[in-house]
Motif scaffolding. Structure first.
Motif, mmCIF file in Angstrom:
data_model
loop_
_atom_site.group_PDB
_atom_site.id
_atom_site.type_symbol
_atom_site.label_atom_id
_atom_site.label_comp_id
_atom_site.label_asym_id
_atom_site.label_seq_id
_atom_site.Cartn_x
_atom_site.Cartn_y
_atom_site.Cartn_z
ATOM 1 N N TYR A 1 0.815 -1.214 0.000
ATOM 2 C CA TYR A 1 0.000 0.000 0.000
ATOM 3 C C TYR A 1 0.852 1.269 0.000
ATOM 4 O O TYR A 1 0.422 2.309 -0.520
ATOM 5 N N TYR B 1 1.585 1.595 -3.588
ATOM 6 C CA TYR B 1 0.317 2.025 -4.180
ATOM 7 C C TYR B 1 0.151 3.536 -3.976
ATOM 8 O O TYR B 1 -0.224 4.276 -4.902
ATOM 9 N N LEU B 2 0.452 4.001 -2.748
ATOM 10 C CA LEU B 2 0.309 5.413 -2.382
ATOM 11 C C LEU B 2 1.260 6.304 -3.186
ATOM 12 O O LEU B 2 0.852 7.309 -3.772
ATOM 13 N N VAL B 3 2.528 5.934 -3.230
ATOM 14 C CA VAL B 3 3.547 6.759 -3.896
ATOM 15 C C VAL B 3 3.257 6.899 -5.384
ATOM 16 O O VAL B 3 3.433 7.970 -5.968
ATOM 17 N N GLU C 1 0.266 6.430 -6.899
ATOM 18 C CA GLU C 1 -1.139 6.627 -7.259
ATOM 19 C C GLU C 1 -1.353 7.866 -8.115
ATOM 20 O O GLU C 1 -2.049 7.805 -9.141
ATOM 21 N N TYR C 2 -0.765 8.990 -7.728
ATOM 22 C CA TYR C 2 -0.983 10.184 -8.548
ATOM 23 C C TYR C 2 -0.301 10.067 -9.904
ATOM 24 O O TYR C 2 -0.915 10.419 -10.927
ATOM 25 N N GLY D 1 -2.134 -0.050 -8.544
ATOM 26 C CA GLY D 1 -2.691 1.272 -8.299
ATOM 27 C C GLY D 1 -3.408 1.864 -9.495
ATOM 28 O O GLY D 1 -4.159 2.834 -9.362
ATOM 29 N N ALA E 1 -7.283 10.265 -7.266
ATOM 30 C CA ALA E 1 -5.950 9.968 -6.740
ATOM 31 C C ALA E 1 -5.876 10.232 -5.246
ATOM 32 O O ALA E 1 -5.304 9.447 -4.485
ATOM 33 N N ILE E 2 -6.454 11.345 -4.801
ATOM 34 C CA ILE E 2 -6.421 11.687 -3.373
ATOM 35 C C ILE E 2 -7.180 10.655 -2.554
ATOM 36 O O ILE E 2 -6.708 10.196 -1.502
ATOM 37 N N CYS F 1 -5.171 7.500 -2.522
ATOM 38 C CA CYS F 1 -3.991 7.669 -1.659
ATOM 39 C C CYS F 1 -4.395 7.511 -0.194
ATOM 40 O O CYS F 1 -3.678 6.885 0.602
ATOM 41 N N CYS G 1 -4.773 4.012 0.566
ATOM 42 C CA CYS G 1 -3.472 3.377 0.804
ATOM 43 C C CYS G 1 -2.947 3.669 2.208
ATOM 44 O O CYS G 1 -2.368 2.794 2.855
ATOM 45 N N ILE G 2 -3.138 4.913 2.658
ATOM 46 C CA ILE G 2 -2.659 5.286 3.991
ATOM 47 C C ILE G 2 -3.336 4.428 5.059
ATOM 48 O O ILE G 2 -2.691 3.917 5.979
#
Length: 520
Positions: free
Chosen positions: A105, A108-110, A112-113, A163, A416-417, A420, A423-424
């Motif tokens: 995750y 996935y987070l890094v 995603e945008y 992602g 994306a937000i 994200c 993911c967090i």
């Protein structure tokens, strides 16, 4: 059709210059360019629109459902592999196992945008296909890993590629379906998570019966699921469309009708041009962050994905029983999501209320797991199953966010937000499951219960905010700011026609288009 050319304003009569505004094709939605090419515009037969919608369903919905099943199955292979012996084979500690769930995750987070920007810039279907191919290879490579470091790397690659899928599917759903239709379609492909739990449970059960000298059952699980994903990657590349404006299974006239169907959304279809002002607007929009907070809190309990097999086994069930009992969670998810999205689609403006009600069993499930005697293994198992009912709330939030956001760059940014935040929640949650809390795990279960309660409140707050925005717009005077906008069409003989662009296809945001009303 060529790109719009700039007129010399000095040569145009003043009255004519003030009559309308000219824009380039990159500023408007791709649907405007399609209609300007003469593919069709104006009124259409509602029966024809239904026929085309059904045709779209037949060609893209099965592929979306299959891929979402596969991606969830691949994502949860770690949990099933824990029962099949990956911990011992790779010499994993509890903390290292938790990190393998977290790194997926975090990756996935890094990414995603960047993934969302790529989905806007490149053809959606082709970009997802490339990601599916890479993660199929990474999944197979799990079988070659014999230590934490190796598994860490392949899990990172898996998160990076996966992602693109939920974000891509949200974009595809908004490009092909009306706002009402999106609720059902998003629910249908998301409930494949439940199907994945059922199928992966049986696959794991089968792998337990594979006895080979050099390959352990968990390695067979990785290779089998990786091979399935590889086949899906090829099919997606060949057959999945990028947009209704170029879908291979629609005729030019059908494409035009498919686009005209979406006028009621007032969100357009697609725009490949990144607009910085729309990104800024998304960042300043309160509802963006309310949905993001909901997503983060709702996915803290999602750490159960990798923990459930271990939790069920701790109740006293054997490995064989555990692999089969985990399939029940899949049935629960399928039934609850299917009923939830159908109720929300049947009763207008009920998303928040339906999501709220479906969270109630989750809270009850947490109370059961926390309070029943440890000897009551069946009751504890029932409590765990109940915590899967509230997945409906997250599914409704995905389609809801897509329906209340207009402007392609803004939509990409808000998606994306929200993902994200997803993911967090997923990345931080695995560290709740510490060795010192076992076997009852009162601390993580209590945190999960609090998160469910906060999500229920957030759904009602989001609805309150959107109701207020709609009332403000109803009270405001009407505006014709975007009612007279044109692009140019260059004909084969070199002559130029000016084509009026409907407001719905100007790629306006929900802030810019004051005729936009938020669904509830």
């Amino acid at each position: 059709m060529g790109s719009s050319t700039e007129y010399d304003e000095k040569l145009r009569p003043k009255a004519e210059r003030e009559r309308h505004v000219e824009v380039s094709t990159k500023e408007v939605d791709t649907a405007a360019a399609l209609l300007a090419c003469g593919a069709g515009a104006g009124e259409y037969d509602p029966r024809e629109a239904i026929r085309i919608r059904n045709k779209i369903d037949r060609h893209i919905l099965p592929m979306m459902c299959i891929l979402y099943w596969v991606q969830y199955m691949d994502k949860t292979t770690l949990g099933n592999a824990a029962i099949l012996g990956i911990d011992a084979a790779a010499h994993l500690t509890t903390n290292q196992y938790n990190w393998l769930g977290t790194i997926f995750y975090l990756s996935y987070l890094v990414f995603e945008y960047p993934q969302n920007l790529a989905l806007q810039k490149f053809p959606v279907g082709k970009w997802m296909s490339c990601n599916i191919f890479i993660w199929s290879v990474a999944l197979c490579c799990h079988a070659a890993c014999t230590n934490f470091a190796g598994l860490f790397v392949v899990r990172l690659i898996l998160g990076m590629c996966e992602g693109s899928i939920t974000a891509g599917f949200l974009i595809v759903s908004s490009m092909f379906y009306t706002r009402t239709e999106q609720t059902l379609r998003v629910g249908y492909w998301f409930l494949m998570n439940g199907t994945a739990q059922i199928i992966s449970g049986f696959v794991s059960f089968g792998c337990l019966h594979i006895h080979t000298v050099k390959f352990e059952p968990w390695q067979w699980l990785m290779v089998i699921t990786g091979a399935i994903t590889f086949i899906i990657a090829i099919c997606f590349f060949l057959f999945f469309p990028d947009s209704p404006t170029n879908a291979w299974f629609l005729t030019p006239q059908e494409r035009a009708v498919a686009v005209m169907r979406l006028k009621e959304n007032q969100t357009g279809v697609e725009n490949k041009h990144f607009k910085k002002e729309q990104m800024i607007e998304a960042l300043l929009d309160p509802k963006t962050w309310m949905f993001a907070l909901f997503s983060a809190l709702d996915n803290v309990p999602n750490s159960l994905t990798n923990q459930q097999a271990l939790i069920v086994a701790s109740f006293g069930f054997t490995n064989l029983q555990t692999t089969l009992l985990n399939t029940v969670s899949g049935f629960v998810e399928i039934i609850t999501i299917w009923t939830g999205v159908n109720i929300a689609a049947r009763y207008p403006n009920s998303r928040a209320y339906v999501g709220f009600i479906y969270f109630v069993p989750n809270v009850v499930g947490v109370i059961i797991v926390n309070t029943l005697p440890w000897s009551d293994s069946v009751g504890l198992l029932f409590g765990v199953y109940l915590t899967g009912v509230g997945t409906t709330g997250f599914v409704l939030s995905l389609s809801w966010l897509s329906s209340v956001t207009a402007g392609h760059t803004k939509k990409v940014t808000t998606n994306a937000i929200m993902l994200c935040a997803y993911c967090i929640g997923n990345a931080t949650a695995p560290f709740m499951w510490q060795e010192k809390y076992k076997p009852r795990n009162h601390v993580p279960w209590t945190i999960i219960g609090i998160c469910y309660g906060c999500c229920m409140i957030l759904l009602l707050l989001i609805r309150f905010h959107l109701v207020r925005q709609n009332k403000l717009r109803d009270a405001a005077p009407s505006s014709d700011e975007y009612s007279d906008v044109y692009i140019e069409r260059i004909n084969d003989d070199g002559s130029i026609d000016e084509i009026k662009v409907e407001k719905e296809f100007l790629d306006l945001t929900d802030f810019q288009n004051r005729d936009f009303r938020y669904v509830l």
